[in-house]
Design a protein around this motif. Structure first.
Motif, mmCIF file in Angstrom:
data_model
loop_
_atom_site.group_PDB
_atom_site.id
_atom_site.type_symbol
_atom_site.label_atom_id
_atom_site.label_comp_id
_atom_site.label_asym_id
_atom_site.label_seq_id
_atom_site.Cartn_x
_atom_site.Cartn_y
_atom_site.Cartn_z
ATOM 1 N N LYS A 1 -10.456 5.934 1.230
ATOM 2 C CA LYS A 1 -10.438 4.967 2.058
ATOM 3 C C LYS A 1 -9.100 4.111 2.202
ATOM 4 O O LYS A 1 -8.852 3.947 3.441
ATOM 5 N N ASP A 2 -8.443 3.929 1.143
ATOM 6 C CA ASP A 2 -7.217 3.416 1.146
ATOM 7 C C ASP A 2 -6.084 4.014 1.917
ATOM 8 O O ASP A 2 -5.079 3.705 2.538
ATOM 9 N N LEU A 3 -6.188 5.528 1.656
ATOM 10 C CA LEU A 3 -5.204 6.430 2.474
ATOM 11 C C LEU A 3 -5.598 6.457 3.887
ATOM 12 O O LEU A 3 -4.544 6.530 4.475
ATOM 13 N N MET A 4 -6.674 6.288 4.184
ATOM 14 C CA MET A 4 -7.182 6.024 5.684
ATOM 15 C C MET A 4 -6.542 4.910 6.183
ATOM 16 O O MET A 4 -6.047 5.026 7.389
ATOM 17 N N ARG B 1 -2.672 5.269 6.587
ATOM 18 C CA ARG B 1 -2.298 6.131 7.637
ATOM 19 C C ARG B 1 -2.379 5.363 8.957
ATOM 20 O O ARG B 1 -1.534 5.522 9.782
ATOM 21 N N ALA B 2 -3.480 4.364 9.239
ATOM 22 C CA ALA B 2 -3.706 3.685 10.332
ATOM 23 C C ALA B 2 -2.440 2.902 10.426
ATOM 24 O O ALA B 2 -1.692 2.494 11.402
ATOM 25 N N ALA B 3 -1.983 2.145 9.534
ATOM 26 C CA ALA B 3 -0.939 1.201 9.252
ATOM 27 C C ALA B 3 0.335 1.785 9.383
ATOM 28 O O ALA B 3 1.165 1.499 10.221
ATOM 29 N N CYS B 4 0.687 2.935 9.072
ATOM 30 C CA CYS B 4 1.961 3.711 9.258
ATOM 31 C C CYS B 4 1.976 4.471 10.641
ATOM 32 O O CYS B 4 3.012 4.602 11.320
ATOM 33 N N LEU B 5 0.750 4.656 11.395
ATOM 34 C CA LEU B 5 0.728 4.967 12.703
ATOM 35 C C LEU B 5 1.212 4.031 13.590
ATOM 36 O O LEU B 5 2.023 4.184 14.366
ATOM 37 N N ILE B 6 0.745 2.892 13.379
ATOM 38 C CA ILE B 6 1.193 1.520 14.088
ATOM 39 C C ILE B 6 2.548 1.463 14.025
ATOM 40 O O ILE B 6 3.386 1.311 14.755
ATOM 41 N N GLY B 7 3.281 1.500 12.813
ATOM 42 C CA GLY B 7 4.488 1.237 12.170
ATOM 43 C C GLY B 7 5.323 2.312 13.122
ATOM 44 O O GLY B 7 6.396 2.159 13.537
ATOM 45 N N SER B 8 4.815 3.656 13.189
ATOM 46 C CA SER B 8 5.790 4.857 13.739
ATOM 47 C C SER B 8 5.717 4.530 15.400
ATOM 48 O O SER B 8 6.855 4.835 15.950
ATOM 49 N N ARG C 1 6.051 14.216 4.518
ATOM 50 C CA ARG C 1 4.681 13.914 4.787
ATOM 51 C C ARG C 1 4.382 12.547 4.224
ATOM 52 O O ARG C 1 3.845 11.615 4.763
ATOM 53 N N LEU C 2 4.885 12.451 2.781
ATOM 54 C CA LEU C 2 4.671 10.961 2.374
ATOM 55 C C LEU C 2 5.399 9.929 2.908
ATOM 56 O O LEU C 2 4.882 8.705 3.463
ATOM 57 N N ALA C 3 6.560 10.240 3.277
ATOM 58 C CA ALA C 3 7.339 8.985 3.843
ATOM 59 C C ALA C 3 6.942 8.834 5.549
ATOM 60 O O ALA C 3 7.085 7.644 6.004
ATOM 61 N N GLU C 4 6.219 9.902 6.025
ATOM 62 C CA GLU C 4 5.734 9.566 7.305
ATOM 63 C C GLU C 4 4.271 9.173 7.268
ATOM 64 O O GLU C 4 3.596 8.879 8.581
ATOM 65 N N GLY C 5 3.836 8.925 5.879
ATOM 66 C CA GLY C 5 2.423 8.338 5.831
ATOM 67 C C GLY C 5 1.189 9.217 6.110
ATOM 68 O O GLY C 5 0.211 8.715 6.486
ATOM 69 N N ALA D 1 1.011 -1.254 0.034
ATOM 70 C CA ALA D 1 0.129 0.012 0.087
ATOM 71 C C ALA D 1 1.008 1.021 0.049
ATOM 72 O O ALA D 1 0.625 2.007 -0.573
ATOM 73 N N LEU D 2 1.981 1.319 0.803
ATOM 74 C CA LEU D 2 2.617 2.450 0.874
ATOM 75 C C LEU D 2 3.758 2.495 -0.362
ATOM 76 O O LEU D 2 3.659 3.622 -0.799
ATOM 77 N N GLY D 3 3.951 1.550 -1.067
ATOM 78 C CA GLY D 3 4.738 1.384 -2.391
ATOM 79 C C GLY D 3 3.912 2.077 -3.413
ATOM 80 O O GLY D 3 4.171 2.896 -4.220
ATOM 81 N N ARG D 4 2.679 1.675 -3.528
ATOM 82 C CA ARG D 4 1.673 2.151 -4.607
ATOM 83 C C ARG D 4 1.531 3.623 -4.440
ATOM 84 O O ARG D 4 1.528 4.427 -5.299
ATOM 85 N N ALA D 5 1.508 4.052 -2.960
ATOM 86 C CA ALA D 5 1.270 5.413 -2.673
ATOM 87 C C ALA D 5 2.387 6.351 -3.160
ATOM 88 O O ALA D 5 2.464 7.509 -3.872
ATOM 89 N N ILE D 6 3.520 5.875 -2.882
ATOM 90 C CA ILE D 6 4.657 6.503 -3.204
ATOM 91 C C ILE D 6 4.971 6.790 -4.816
ATOM 92 O O ILE D 6 5.336 7.714 -5.366
ATOM 93 N N ALA D 7 4.666 5.469 -5.658
ATOM 94 C CA ALA D 7 4.517 5.471 -6.974
ATOM 95 C C ALA D 7 3.646 6.362 -7.543
ATOM 96 O O ALA D 7 3.800 7.252 -8.388
#
Length: 408
Positions: A383-386, A389-396, A184-188, A149-155
């Protein structure tokens, strides 16, 4: 099976597109540039459609080599650390915009054209998949289940950003603006704005003319015949790209005499600037009605495609850079509230995160249009970005608990 190429047709074709746009590409000019004949070009590659197919095929091969190099570069880097990931994204974009400029311009041109004629670029979706795959592979070690998901967002973000970077690689104010969104992209897009992104409004202002309009080469007074003709030129640019703008084409679009177009805008350069001026006004006033979920060919995305055409034209004409950057810095300006509420929830998104999210949606939407309005689960929606963000928050949070550096 394609035949081996004995002459430098591919690099010549790329150079031709970089210098003149895809509408400047012809079998004759490519053959001449390679010191060969059209007959030899036809023998080795085929017709123009086959040449475009070969260009995409060669780029896919180069992307595989590129992935291998970047895997080695990042093997010992902690890509779970947003600062490290941001540096990698910025370096990737710089390599694409500078070291791989001609190849990147070629693919950007193909994307813009495929949105109008997806069937003319049947192998381009495979290359778009490669872009997603590139980042998913780099991130899989450190981001686990969220890597795809993060990879597709960066692409998707890079897809929207790249033509503007190519047009203005050395523009300092744009570099700062770009750095803030990459952060902000790298921070999700989680947490509060910090560092450069805290001063995002000032960065946006510095990258253009503040809240004032970029000075057009001539007046476009509301309700005037001049504005009407400029609007026809903008329509042509939206439909055909910058290279399609001619006095006759604009006259045909408006159903008006060729002489009327020439009266208001005597030269093609005047007409080009008129189209760009009209597009700038549209990006300021009309995108606000576009739904965030409409990623399969909406008016808003067609308008955004035209901003890519302006950026690509600016890669060949420095006088157009100011117009391209005015369009770039306004990403999310008209939809900030909607983006912030839909993706950020009750806390909302800061301005830098909202622009980042909008650019991700734009990049994904452009790819969907290039696929003929298809894409299925490859299309990124709010909804995918929501969820991202949740996954990146857990990761951070996990990264912070381990002392800000992931274990190796």
């Amino acid at each position: 099976m394609s035949k081996p190429v004995a002459l430098p047709f591919i690099p010549v074709a790329r150079s031709r597109i970089a210098d003149h746009g895809i509408r400047g590409l012809s079998m004759r000019t490519v053959a001449q540039g390679a010191g060969s004949s059209v007959g030899s070009l036809n023998h080795h590659i085929g017709d123009k459609a086959a040449l475009i197919g070969r260009l995409i095929e060669e780029e896919r091969k180069e992307r595989r080599d590129l992935l291998d190099r970047w895997r080695k570069r990042t093997a010992q880097l902690a890509l779970a650390d947003p600062q490290v990931l941001a540096s990698v994204i910025a370096a990737y974009l710089e390599e694409a915009a500078v070291a791989r400029r001609e190849a990147s311009v070629t693919i950007c041109e193909f994307l813009v054209e495929a949105i109008v004629d997806p069937h003319g670029f049947p192998t381009l979706p495979g290359l778009l998949d490669d872009e997603d795959h590139f980042w998913a592979v780099l991130l899989e070690r450190d981001h686990g289940h969220s890597a795809d998901a993060l990879g597709r967002a960066i692409a998707a973000y890079c897809r929207d950003e790249l033509p503007f970077f190519i047009a203005a690689p050395g523009h300092t104010d744009f570099r700062l603006l770009r750095t803030a969104t990459i952060q902000r992209l790298a921070e999700g897009m989680v947490g509060q704005a910090s560092g450069l992104s805290r001063g995002f409004a000032a960065l946006v202002s510095a990258c253009g003319e503040g809240n004032a309009a970029v000075q057009f080469p001539f007046d476009l007074p509301e309700g005037s015949k001049r504005v009407e003709v400029a609007g026809y030129a903008a329509n042509v640019m939206m439909q055909m790209g910058a290279a399609g703008i001619t006095h006759r084409q604009v006259a045909s679009e408006g159903g008006i005499p060729h002489t009327s177009v020439a009266h208001y805008f005597p030269t093609r350069e005047d007409l080009m600037h008129a189209a760009i001026g009209s597009l700038i006004l549209r990006t300021r006033h009309e995108v606000r009605g576009t739904s965030l979920d409409d990623t399969d060919g909406s008016y808003g995305l067609t308008l955004i495609r035209a901003t890519h055409s302006v950026a690509l034209a600016a890669t060949r004409d420095p006088a157009l850079v100011v117009f391209a950057l005015d369009m770039r810095r306004r990403r999310a300006e008209n939809v900030h509230g909607d983006v912030s509420k839909t993706i950020g929830g009750s806390e909302g998104l800061d301005r830098a995160a909202a622009q980042t999210a909008t650019m991700i949606l734009i990049g994904s939407g452009l790819a969907a249009m290039a696929r003929g309005g298809a894409g299925g689960d490859k299309v990124i929606r709010p909804k995918d970005l929501m969820h991202l963000r949740a996954a990146c928050l857990i990761g951070s949070n996990s990264l912070a608990a381990r002392g800000a550096r992931p274990e190796r």
